[in-house]
Design a protein around this motif. Structure first.
Motif, short mmCIF file in Angstrom:
data_model
loop_
_atom_site.label_atom_id
_atom_site.label_comp_id
_atom_site.label_asym_id
_atom_site.label_seq_id
_atom_site.Cartn_x
_atom_site.Cartn_y
_atom_site.Cartn_z
N ALA A 3 0.84 -1.21 0.00
CA ALA A 3 0.00 0.00 0.00
C ALA A 3 0.87 1.25 0.00
O ALA A 3 0.56 2.23 -0.68
CB ALA A 3 -0.93 -0.01 1.20
N LEU A 4 1.95 1.21 0.77
CA LEU A 4 2.87 2.36 0.81
C LEU A 4 3.49 2.59 -0.56
O LEU A 4 3.56 3.72 -1.03
CB LEU A 4 3.96 2.10 1.86
CG LEU A 4 4.96 3.22 2.07
CD1 LEU A 4 4.27 4.46 2.62
CD2 LEU A 4 6.05 2.77 3.04
N TYR A 5 3.92 1.51 -1.20
CA TYR A 5 4.50 1.62 -2.54
C TYR A 5 3.50 2.23 -3.51
O TYR A 5 3.82 3.16 -4.26
CB TYR A 5 4.96 0.24 -3.04
CG TYR A 5 5.40 0.27 -4.48
CD1 TYR A 5 6.68 0.71 -4.82
CD2 TYR A 5 4.54 -0.10 -5.51
CE1 TYR A 5 7.09 0.76 -6.14
CE2 TYR A 5 4.93 -0.05 -6.83
CZ TYR A 5 6.21 0.38 -7.14
OH TYR A 5 6.60 0.45 -8.44
N SER A 7 0.88 4.03 -2.93
CA SER A 7 0.59 5.43 -2.58
C SER A 7 1.66 6.35 -3.17
O SER A 7 1.35 7.38 -3.77
CB SER A 7 0.54 5.61 -1.07
OG SER A 7 -0.48 4.86 -0.51
N GLY A 8 2.90 5.99 -2.98
CA GLY A 8 4.00 6.79 -3.52
C GLY A 8 3.98 6.83 -5.03
O GLY A 8 4.23 7.87 -5.65
N TYR A 9 3.66 5.71 -5.63
CA TYR A 9 3.58 5.63 -7.09
C TYR A 9 2.47 6.55 -7.61
O TYR A 9 2.65 7.24 -8.62
CB TYR A 9 3.35 4.19 -7.51
CG TYR A 9 3.46 3.94 -8.98
CD1 TYR A 9 4.68 4.06 -9.64
CD2 TYR A 9 2.34 3.58 -9.72
CE1 TYR A 9 4.78 3.84 -11.00
CE2 TYR A 9 2.44 3.35 -11.08
CZ TYR A 9 3.65 3.48 -11.72
OH TYR A 9 3.75 3.26 -13.06
N GLY A 10 1.35 6.56 -6.89
CA GLY A 10 0.25 7.43 -7.28
C GLY A 10 0.64 8.90 -7.22
O GLY A 10 0.30 9.68 -8.13
N VAL A 11 1.35 9.28 -6.18
CA VAL A 11 1.80 10.67 -6.06
C VAL A 11 2.79 11.00 -7.16
O VAL A 11 2.71 12.05 -7.80
CB VAL A 11 2.43 10.92 -4.66
CG1 VAL A 11 3.09 12.27 -4.59
CG2 VAL A 11 1.37 10.78 -3.58
N SER A 66 6.58 13.72 2.80
CA SER A 66 5.87 12.46 2.58
C SER A 66 6.47 11.70 1.41
O SER A 66 6.66 10.48 1.47
CB SER A 66 4.39 12.72 2.31
OG SER A 66 3.77 13.29 3.42
N PHE A 70 8.22 7.90 1.27
CA PHE A 70 7.91 6.85 0.31
C PHE A 70 9.17 6.35 -0.38
O PHE A 70 9.41 5.16 -0.48
CB PHE A 70 6.92 7.33 -0.75
CG PHE A 70 5.53 7.59 -0.24
CD1 PHE A 70 4.90 6.68 0.59
CD2 PHE A 70 4.86 8.73 -0.61
CE1 PHE A 70 3.61 6.90 1.04
CE2 PHE A 70 3.57 8.97 -0.15
CZ PHE A 70 2.94 8.07 0.68
#
Length: 75
Positions: A3-5, A7-11, A66, A70
């Motif tokens: 999920a962390l990965y 999220s960072g990819y989405g940003v 943030s 990530f």
């Protein structure tokens, strides 16, 4: 961790989309080929430079912190 990965990819993808929206359509293909390849295409400091260079909305310090978190957790 997954999920962390994601999220960072989405940003990261959102930042790239915002940057590209500021590049004239006639230059976008060349811009992508020149800037979005290899390791630097995932480097938050490089993306931050492109963000400022293309006069996107200001990045807040909280968002940058943030994104660094990530980046540091990705393997």
């Amino acid at each position: 961790l997954d999920a962390l990965y994601l999220s960072g990819y989405g940003v990261e993808c959102s930042m790239k989309a915002m940057i590209l929206s500021r590049v004239p359509k006639s230059r976008r293909k060349h811009f992508v080929e020149e800037n979005f390849f290899g390791q630097r295409a995932h480097d938050i400091e490089f993306l931050r430079h492109l963000w400022k260079q293309n006069r996107c909305e200001p990045l807040t310090d909280k968002l940058v912190a943030s994104l660094r978190t990530f980046r540091e957790t990705w393997t």
